[in-house]
Design a protein around this motif. Sequence first.
Motif, PDB file in Angstrom:
ATOM      1  N   VAL A 139       0.825  -1.200   0.000  1.00  0.00           N
ATOM      2  CA  VAL A 139       0.000   0.000   0.000  1.00  0.00           C
ATOM      3  C   VAL A 139       0.862   1.254   0.000  1.00  0.00           C
ATOM      4  O   VAL A 139       0.593   2.227  -0.704  1.00  0.00           O
ATOM      5  CB  VAL A 139      -0.955  -0.009   1.217  1.00  0.00           C
ATOM      6  CG1 VAL A 139      -1.676   1.327   1.351  1.00  0.00           C
ATOM      7  CG2 VAL A 139      -1.956  -1.140   1.081  1.00  0.00           C
ATOM      8  N   THR A 140       1.942   1.205   0.818  1.00  0.00           N
ATOM      9  CA  THR A 140       2.843   2.357   0.874  1.00  0.00           C
ATOM     10  C   THR A 140       3.472   2.632  -0.486  1.00  0.00           C
ATOM     11  O   THR A 140       3.564   3.789  -0.924  1.00  0.00           O
ATOM     12  CB  THR A 140       3.940   2.111   1.914  1.00  0.00           C
ATOM     13  OG1 THR A 140       3.333   1.883   3.194  1.00  0.00           O
ATOM     14  CG2 THR A 140       4.881   3.298   2.009  1.00  0.00           C
ATOM     15  N   ARG A 141       3.895   1.560  -1.160  1.00  0.00           N
ATOM     16  CA  ARG A 141       4.494   1.743  -2.486  1.00  0.00           C
ATOM     17  C   ARG A 141       3.465   2.272  -3.485  1.00  0.00           C
ATOM     18  O   ARG A 141       3.779   3.107  -4.331  1.00  0.00           O
ATOM     19  CB  ARG A 141       5.095   0.417  -2.974  1.00  0.00           C
ATOM     20  CG  ARG A 141       6.407   0.057  -2.298  1.00  0.00           C
ATOM     21  CD  ARG A 141       7.087  -1.082  -3.049  1.00  0.00           C
ATOM     22  NE  ARG A 141       6.313  -2.310  -2.943  1.00  0.00           N
ATOM     23  CZ  ARG A 141       6.456  -3.209  -1.982  1.00  0.00           C
ATOM     24  NH1 ARG A 141       7.334  -2.999  -1.010  1.00  0.00           N
ATOM     25  NH2 ARG A 141       5.721  -4.307  -1.952  1.00  0.00           N
ATOM     26  N   THR A 142       2.235   1.761  -3.372  1.00  0.00           N
ATOM     27  CA  THR A 142       1.189   2.230  -4.287  1.00  0.00           C
ATOM     28  C   THR A 142       0.909   3.716  -4.078  1.00  0.00           C
ATOM     29  O   THR A 142       0.787   4.488  -5.038  1.00  0.00           O
ATOM     30  CB  THR A 142      -0.096   1.416  -4.074  1.00  0.00           C
ATOM     31  OG1 THR A 142       0.179   0.032  -4.299  1.00  0.00           O
ATOM     32  CG2 THR A 142      -1.185   1.877  -5.016  1.00  0.00           C
ATOM     33  N   LEU A 143       0.828   4.104  -2.797  1.00  0.00           N
ATOM     34  CA  LEU A 143       0.599   5.521  -2.505  1.00  0.00           C
ATOM     35  C   LEU A 143       1.777   6.377  -2.962  1.00  0.00           C
ATOM     36  O   LEU A 143       1.592   7.498  -3.446  1.00  0.00           O
ATOM     37  CB  LEU A 143       0.364   5.707  -1.003  1.00  0.00           C
ATOM     38  CG  LEU A 143      -0.930   5.105  -0.446  1.00  0.00           C
ATOM     39  CD1 LEU A 143      -0.993   5.304   1.055  1.00  0.00           C
ATOM     40  CD2 LEU A 143      -2.145   5.717  -1.116  1.00  0.00           C
ATOM     41  N   GLY A 144       2.979   5.836  -2.783  1.00  0.00           N
ATOM     42  CA  GLY A 144       4.150   6.572  -3.247  1.00  0.00           C
ATOM     43  C   GLY A 144       4.142   6.764  -4.750  1.00  0.00           C
ATOM     44  O   GLY A 144       4.483   7.842  -5.252  1.00  0.00           O
ATOM     45  N   SER A 145       3.715   5.728  -5.478  1.00  0.00           N
ATOM     46  CA  SER A 145       3.645   5.846  -6.934  1.00  0.00           C
ATOM     47  C   SER A 145       2.591   6.872  -7.346  1.00  0.00           C
ATOM     48  O   SER A 145       2.800   7.670  -8.259  1.00  0.00           O
ATOM     49  CB  SER A 145       3.320   4.480  -7.545  1.00  0.00           C
ATOM     50  OG  SER A 145       4.329   3.528  -7.224  1.00  0.00           O
ATOM     51  N   ALA A 146       1.454   6.850  -6.624  1.00  0.00           N
ATOM     52  CA  ALA A 146       0.408   7.826  -6.925  1.00  0.00           C
ATOM     53  C   ALA A 146       0.881   9.246  -6.633  1.00  0.00           C
ATOM     54  O   ALA A 146       0.579  10.189  -7.382  1.00  0.00           O
ATOM     55  CB  ALA A 146      -0.841   7.508  -6.107  1.00  0.00           C
ATOM     56  N   ARG A 147       1.632   9.403  -5.531  1.00  0.00           N
ATOM     57  CA  ARG A 147       2.160  10.725  -5.200  1.00  0.00           C
ATOM     58  C   ARG A 147       3.115  11.212  -6.285  1.00  0.00           C
ATOM     59  O   ARG A 147       3.058  12.380  -6.708  1.00  0.00           O
ATOM     60  CB  ARG A 147       2.876  10.663  -3.860  1.00  0.00           C
ATOM     61  CG  ARG A 147       3.516  11.982  -3.413  1.00  0.00           C
ATOM     62  CD  ARG A 147       4.520  11.716  -2.329  1.00  0.00           C
ATOM     63  NE  ARG A 147       5.567  10.834  -2.806  1.00  0.00           N
ATOM     64  CZ  ARG A 147       6.424  10.180  -2.006  1.00  0.00           C
ATOM     65  NH1 ARG A 147       6.328  10.309  -0.696  1.00  0.00           N
ATOM     66  NH2 ARG A 147       7.349   9.390  -2.522  1.00  0.00           N
ATOM     67  N   ASP A 148       4.002  10.319  -6.737  1.00  0.00           N
ATOM     68  CA  ASP A 148       4.956  10.704  -7.773  1.00  0.00           C
ATOM     69  C   ASP A 148       4.242  11.087  -9.064  1.00  0.00           C
ATOM     70  O   ASP A 148       4.629  12.045  -9.747  1.00  0.00           O
ATOM     71  CB  ASP A 148       5.936   9.561  -8.033  1.00  0.00           C
ATOM     72  CG  ASP A 148       6.826   9.290  -6.827  1.00  0.00           C
ATOM     73  OD1 ASP A 148       6.956  10.190  -5.969  1.00  0.00           O
ATOM     74  OD2 ASP A 148       7.369   8.167  -6.719  1.00  0.00           O
ATOM     75  N   ALA A 149       3.172  10.340  -9.381  1.00  0.00           N
ATOM     76  CA  ALA A 149       2.420  10.663 -10.596  1.00  0.00           C
ATOM     77  C   ALA A 149       1.735  12.017 -10.469  1.00  0.00           C
ATOM     78  O   ALA A 149       1.671  12.789 -11.438  1.00  0.00           O
ATOM     79  CB  ALA A 149       1.385   9.569 -10.868  1.00  0.00           C
ATOM     80  N   LEU A 150       1.247  12.325  -9.257  1.00  0.00           N
ATOM     81  CA  LEU A 150       0.592  13.621  -9.052  1.00  0.00           C
ATOM     82  C   LEU A 150       1.595  14.762  -9.148  1.00  0.00           C
ATOM     83  O   LEU A 150       1.324  15.800  -9.751  1.00  0.00           O
ATOM     84  CB  LEU A 150      -0.096  13.632  -7.690  1.00  0.00           C
ATOM     85  CG  LEU A 150      -0.862  14.911  -7.322  1.00  0.00           C
ATOM     86  CD1 LEU A 150      -1.994  15.146  -8.309  1.00  0.00           C
ATOM     87  CD2 LEU A 150      -1.392  14.829  -5.902  1.00  0.00           C
ATOM     88  N   LEU A 151       2.769  14.566  -8.542  1.00  0.00           N
ATOM     89  CA  LEU A 151       3.793  15.613  -8.592  1.00  0.00           C
ATOM     90  C   LEU A 151       4.315  15.845  -9.998  1.00  0.00           C
ATOM     91  O   LEU A 151       4.863  16.915 -10.284  1.00  0.00           O
ATOM     92  CB  LEU A 151       4.957  15.242  -7.660  1.00  0.00           C
ATOM     93  CG  LEU A 151       4.647  15.259  -6.153  1.00  0.00           C
ATOM     94  CD1 LEU A 151       5.863  14.797  -5.367  1.00  0.00           C
ATOM     95  CD2 LEU A 151       4.243  16.663  -5.719  1.00  0.00           C
TER      96      LEU A 151
END
Length: 329
Positions: free
Chosen positions: A81-93
Amino acid sequence: MTTTTNLRVDSYLTGVAAALDDLPRGDREDLLEEVREHLDDLAHESDAPLTVRLGEPEAYAAELRASAGLPPRGRASRASVTRTLGSARDALLAQSWVRPVLGFLISVRPLWWVARAWLLVSAVVLVQWGSWGAWSTRLPLVPHVGSGLTGALVVLVVAVASVQVGRHGWGVRARRALIGVNAVLVVAAIPVLASLSDATERTVMQPNTTVQYVTEPPQQGTWTRGYRVLNVYPYDANGHLLTDVRLYDDLGRPLDLQLGQDPNRRAVFDRTGQPATNAFPLRYFEPGTRVVANPSAGPQVVVPPLVPQPMTASATPQASATSTASATP
């Protein structure tokens, strides 16, 4: 021999894969690919069962996790979940509009540090006193902490502390706790702003363009300046406290504080035997007795005598003119 070897490897590999099924698909496939080559080599070297040489598939899978730096089973889901959220954050940034917005929000953080102090004090006062009486009637937007001035000072002190907290560099855990506090205050802003809106619902514009905020009184009891009246102490023109004074409103109705039933409250009756609920000041018996300990007790105030002013009706302009004409030779 080759078929038997493949069956042994497939069976053991199935158990290992089942023990790794909580990992992300990419990590799991990479591990199983490396493991299969190793299992094939072991199976060709000896006919001994793989469970004898490597242990149970679950134990072997746990060793694989540790050697690959992956979390134990049970923690992998959170890591995923942490990695998924991190990927989503990177995509948003990566979006072109995000960084300018973040830059603006960072520049106005001091405003939030002050605002959250006001929200914190207001929420505490609102919980303690309720919507009625939570706001100063003289200082708009200021929570009533004993008085409007005291409330403003409390907000100022908390704001200084909030700014210092915002400027301090905190660790990961402290930052997470601070984010949680901010989230709670954002939610608390809804009832706080609703209460403030109710307290200033009606605005009266005076001829001199000054604004006076008039709060809507509650349905029960008598209130003044945000406080409920629990007793009334009448004084005469010389500043002496009067007792058993009956008070009425402008429509001739007995003034009733609507305090409910109290067996310790001294009851006053008129000559017909009817209770006089508007006789003030109210007096209370000592618990368990029918004795008022101090019948002359009053508030701690100094009441100076009044300066007498004439209360006779003034002469009408016509009468004044007639009198003047009669007096003129």
